[in-house]
Motif scaffolding. Structure first.
Motif, PDB file in Angstrom:
ATOM      1  N   MET A  13     167.029 -54.031  24.103  1.00  0.00           N
ATOM      2  CA  MET A  13     167.178 -54.765  22.715  1.00  0.00           C
ATOM      3  C   MET A  13     167.871 -53.629  21.982  1.00  0.00           C
ATOM      4  SD  MET A  13     164.076 -55.539  19.974  1.00  0.00           S
ATOM      5  CE  MET A  13     163.425 -53.804  19.820  1.00  0.00           C
ATOM      6  N   THR A  14     168.807 -54.052  21.272  1.00  0.00           N
ATOM      7  CA  THR A  14     169.770 -53.171  20.500  1.00  0.00           C
ATOM      8  C   THR A  14     169.238 -53.259  18.968  1.00  0.00           C
ATOM      9  OG1 THR A  14     171.300 -54.897  20.182  1.00  0.00           O
ATOM     10  CG2 THR A  14     171.629 -53.300  22.003  1.00  0.00           C
ATOM     11  N   PRO A  53     169.434 -54.692  10.368  1.00  0.00           N
ATOM     12  CA  PRO A  53     168.997 -55.416  11.625  1.00  0.00           C
ATOM     13  C   PRO A  53     168.340 -56.791  11.075  1.00  0.00           C
ATOM     14  CG  PRO A  53     167.214 -53.672  10.962  1.00  0.00           C
ATOM     15  CD  PRO A  53     168.425 -53.493  10.036  1.00  0.00           C
ATOM     16  N   VAL A  54     168.520 -57.729  12.473  1.00  0.00           N
ATOM     17  CA  VAL A  54     167.863 -59.064  11.863  1.00  0.00           C
ATOM     18  C   VAL A  54     166.550 -58.998  12.732  1.00  0.00           C
ATOM     19  CG1 VAL A  54     170.196 -59.820  11.628  1.00  0.00           C
ATOM     20  CG2 VAL A  54     168.837 -59.852  13.814  1.00  0.00           C
ATOM     21  N   PRO A  55     165.571 -60.058  12.248  1.00  0.00           N
ATOM     22  CA  PRO A  55     164.237 -60.130  12.909  1.00  0.00           C
ATOM     23  C   PRO A  55     164.409 -60.458  14.300  1.00  0.00           C
ATOM     24  CG  PRO A  55     164.350 -61.194  10.500  1.00  0.00           C
ATOM     25  CD  PRO A  55     165.784 -60.787  11.026  1.00  0.00           C
ATOM     26  N   ALA A  56     163.521 -59.892  15.230  1.00  0.00           N
ATOM     27  CA  ALA A  56     163.560 -60.540  16.522  1.00  0.00           C
ATOM     28  C   ALA A  56     163.221 -62.050  16.556  1.00  0.00           C
ATOM     29  CB  ALA A  56     162.462 -59.759  17.569  1.00  0.00           C
ATOM     30  N   GLY A  57     164.023 -62.569  17.175  1.00  0.00           N
ATOM     31  CA  GLY A  57     163.734 -64.090  17.335  1.00  0.00           C
ATOM     32  C   GLY A  57     164.861 -65.016  16.851  1.00  0.00           C
ATOM     33  N   GLU A  66     171.710 -62.731  27.310  1.00  0.00           N
ATOM     34  CA  GLU A  66     171.771 -63.855  28.065  1.00  0.00           C
ATOM     35  C   GLU A  66     170.391 -63.796  29.107  1.00  0.00           C
ATOM     36  OE1 GLU A  66     174.226 -60.886  31.525  1.00  0.00           O
ATOM     37  OE2 GLU A  66     175.141 -62.562  30.588  1.00  0.00           O
ATOM     38  N   ARG A  67     169.417 -62.989  28.932  1.00  0.00           N
ATOM     39  CA  ARG A  67     168.272 -62.997  29.952  1.00  0.00           C
ATOM     40  C   ARG A  67     167.131 -63.416  28.861  1.00  0.00           C
ATOM     41  NH1 ARG A  67     170.371 -58.300  30.272  1.00  0.00           N
ATOM     42  NH2 ARG A  67     168.782 -56.913  29.070  1.00  0.00           N
ATOM     43  N   GLY A  68     167.486 -63.645  27.620  1.00  0.00           N
ATOM     44  CA  GLY A  68     166.397 -64.145  26.698  1.00  0.00           C
ATOM     45  C   GLY A  68     165.858 -63.091  25.971  1.00  0.00           C
ATOM     46  N   ALA A  69     166.144 -61.714  26.164  1.00  0.00           N
ATOM     47  CA  ALA A  69     165.587 -60.743  25.414  1.00  0.00           C
ATOM     48  C   ALA A  69     165.867 -60.703  24.006  1.00  0.00           C
ATOM     49  CB  ALA A  69     165.708 -59.442  26.108  1.00  0.00           C
ATOM     50  N   PRO A  70     165.129 -60.267  23.151  1.00  0.00           N
ATOM     51  CA  PRO A  70     165.604 -60.537  21.607  1.00  0.00           C
ATOM     52  C   PRO A  70     166.566 -59.352  21.422  1.00  0.00           C
ATOM     53  CG  PRO A  70     163.400 -59.474  21.978  1.00  0.00           C
ATOM     54  CD  PRO A  70     163.659 -59.896  23.301  1.00  0.00           C
ATOM     55  N   GLY A  82     162.246 -73.438  17.002  1.00  0.00           N
ATOM     56  CA  GLY A  82     161.418 -73.491  17.940  1.00  0.00           C
ATOM     57  C   GLY A  82     161.360 -72.361  18.974  1.00  0.00           C
ATOM     58  N   GLY A  83     162.431 -71.469  18.935  1.00  0.00           N
ATOM     59  CA  GLY A  83     162.407 -70.093  19.503  1.00  0.00           C
ATOM     60  C   GLY A  83     162.706 -70.385  21.169  1.00  0.00           C
ATOM     61  N   GLU A  84     161.767 -70.156  21.936  1.00  0.00           N
ATOM     62  CA  GLU A  84     162.030 -70.396  23.526  1.00  0.00           C
ATOM     63  C   GLU A  84     161.677 -71.699  23.901  1.00  0.00           C
ATOM     64  OE1 GLU A  84     159.317 -67.519  25.187  1.00  0.00           O
ATOM     65  OE2 GLU A  84     160.217 -65.881  24.279  1.00  0.00           O
ATOM     66  N   THR A  85     162.237 -71.956  25.046  1.00  0.00           N
ATOM     67  CA  THR A  85     161.811 -73.327  25.678  1.00  0.00           C
ATOM     68  C   THR A  85     160.322 -73.691  25.739  1.00  0.00           C
ATOM     69  OG1 THR A  85     163.447 -73.248  27.111  1.00  0.00           O
ATOM     70  CG2 THR A  85     162.259 -75.009  27.639  1.00  0.00           C
ATOM     71  N   GLY A  86     159.446 -72.872  26.084  1.00  0.00           N
ATOM     72  CA  GLY A  86     158.056 -73.126  25.896  1.00  0.00           C
ATOM     73  C   GLY A  86     157.514 -73.111  24.540  1.00  0.00           C
ATOM     74  N   THR A  87     158.011 -72.663  23.604  1.00  0.00           N
ATOM     75  CA  THR A  87     157.611 -72.831  22.090  1.00  0.00           C
ATOM     76  C   THR A  87     158.343 -73.945  21.250  1.00  0.00           C
ATOM     77  OG1 THR A  87     159.071 -71.130  21.393  1.00  0.00           O
ATOM     78  CG2 THR A  87     156.739 -70.731  22.362  1.00  0.00           C
TER      79      THR A  87
END
Length: 379
Positions: free
Chosen positions: A1-2, A209-213, A218-222, A240-245
């Motif tokens: 995360m940067t 900075p912007v909020p995580a999310g 490319e790996r899906g990390a915030p 909705g965020g991630e596929t599961g959410t």
């Protein structure tokens, strides 16, 4: 995360709302727009700063709208042409007109059609960026109607489908507006991604900075560095965020906007065969499409009690008690924006000092005329 290290909060200048409108109207007029349309464009652009959406306000004047006009991608004298008229609905070619005024006129056309037929639909092709979708949807609410605005990003491709390896869609905004409590219309104005790209660029400009999310790699990390987006090191997330959410909900809404805004008008689309054959990673934002819908609900609804029903509906939301330890009170979309607009019309519109100086350099006003910083008053 940067991450980024935020700079100290910049001072702001307070500028009278009417003064901003006159200044921006003059600038657009000097670029060739007729005066009445320049005024509408100024109202649409300054709306973002007035209601608290600075990512869609004057921040975009030099970054987006003046380049559109100066490069010829937007025609200041364009006259929209109706290419198909069925009475209650029509397809209109904006022919590269400045979307700030052209979308407003299209919604006014939809409202006029709704007065005659109960419903009015104007599907637009050949459009350009129109600022806050809610500004245009709210014109229907001001007429006592329900307004819906959907806009795609032309052939631009910024965000992949969940699980996809190539970008297909833009941020595809959607707005719904309706009469609410007096002076407080319901105005939902949203991108179908978590945030629009303007929020990222505004954060980058401010060194914040912007909020995580909001962003992911490319790996899906915030990712919290907003500059990573324009460096192609991060991509936007869907609502909705991630596929599961629930990312498919945001993606599905984005596709629905594509159908409404581009499919009905014949505009360019992001998901086109060229997206799969490498015709440019992000495509182009030419050929933007809009859908503007107005419904005269007072005529449509049996009993004609629509206005009171909306006051009961939104009044119930506003009267709902807050949860224990809640940060703020329950309100509906559009409430806080109306509060800010009322206060800023009275006290002045706050502009970051850097943006104020940028606007002064464009000749909008003389920076020496203002007290300059927050607390100095508005002119």
């Amino acid at each position: 995360m940067t991450t980024t290290t935020p700079r100290p909060e910049a001072p702001t200048a307070l500028v009278g709302h009417e003064r901003l409108l006159r200044a921006v109207t003059g600038l657009f007029t000097r670029r060739g727009l007729p005066v009445a349309r320049a005024r509408t464009a100024a109202e649409a652009l300054c709306h973002g700063d007035l209601v608290g959406f600075p990512s869609h306000g004057l921040f975009n004047l030099e970054r987006l709208y003046l380049p559109l006009l100066d490069t010829g991608r937007c025609d200041p004298r364009a006259e929209p042409v109706t290419v198909n008229d069925l009475g209650a609905c029509a397809v209109v070619d904006h022919r590269g007109a400045l979307g700030l005024w052209a979308a407003a006129e299209a919604m006014d056309d939809a409202v006029a059609r709704a007065r005659r037929h109960g419903v009015g639909i104007v599907a637009v092709r050949g459009g350009t960026h129109f600022g806050c979708a809610g500004f245009h949807a709210a014109r229907a609410a001001a007429a006592g109607m329900v307004g819906v605005v959907a806009a795609n990003c032309g052939g631009q491709r910024l965000v992949p489908a969940p699980g996809g390896g190539l970008p297909l869609l833009g941020t595809n905004p959607l707005s719904v507006a309706a009469p609410g409590l007096p002076g407080r219309p319901f105005v939902l104005d949203m991108s179908t991604t978590v945030v629009p790209t303007g929020r990222l660029r505004l954060a980058e400009r401010e060194g914040a900075p912007v909020p995580a999310g909001w962003l992911e790699d490319e790996r899906g990390a915030p990712v919290t560095d907003p500059g990573a987006y324009d460096r192609a090191e991060a991509r936007l997330r869907w609502l909705g965020g991630e596929t599961g959410t629930g990312a498919y909900k945001g993606f599905g809404l984005g596709l629905a906007v594509e159908v409404l805004a581009a499919g009905l008008s014949g505009s360019a689309t992001g998901p086109a065969p060229g997206a799969l054959t490498g015709d440019g990673a992000q495509g182009t934002d030419d050929g933007v499409g809009f859908l503007l819908l107005a419904v005269d609900a007072v005529r449509l609804r049996p009993g004609g009690d629509f206005t009171q029903a909306m006051r009961d509906l939104f009044g119930t939301v506003a009267d709902c008690p807050p949860a224990r330890d809640a940060d703020g009170e329950p309100r509906y979309p559009g409430w806080w924006e109306a509060e800010r607009a009322q206060r800023r019309r009275r006290e002045g519109v706050p502009l970051p000092a850097g943006l104020y100086e940028e606007l002064a350099a464009l000749g909008l006003f003389d920076a020496t005329e203002d007290a300059g910083h927050e607390g100095g008053g508005a002119r």
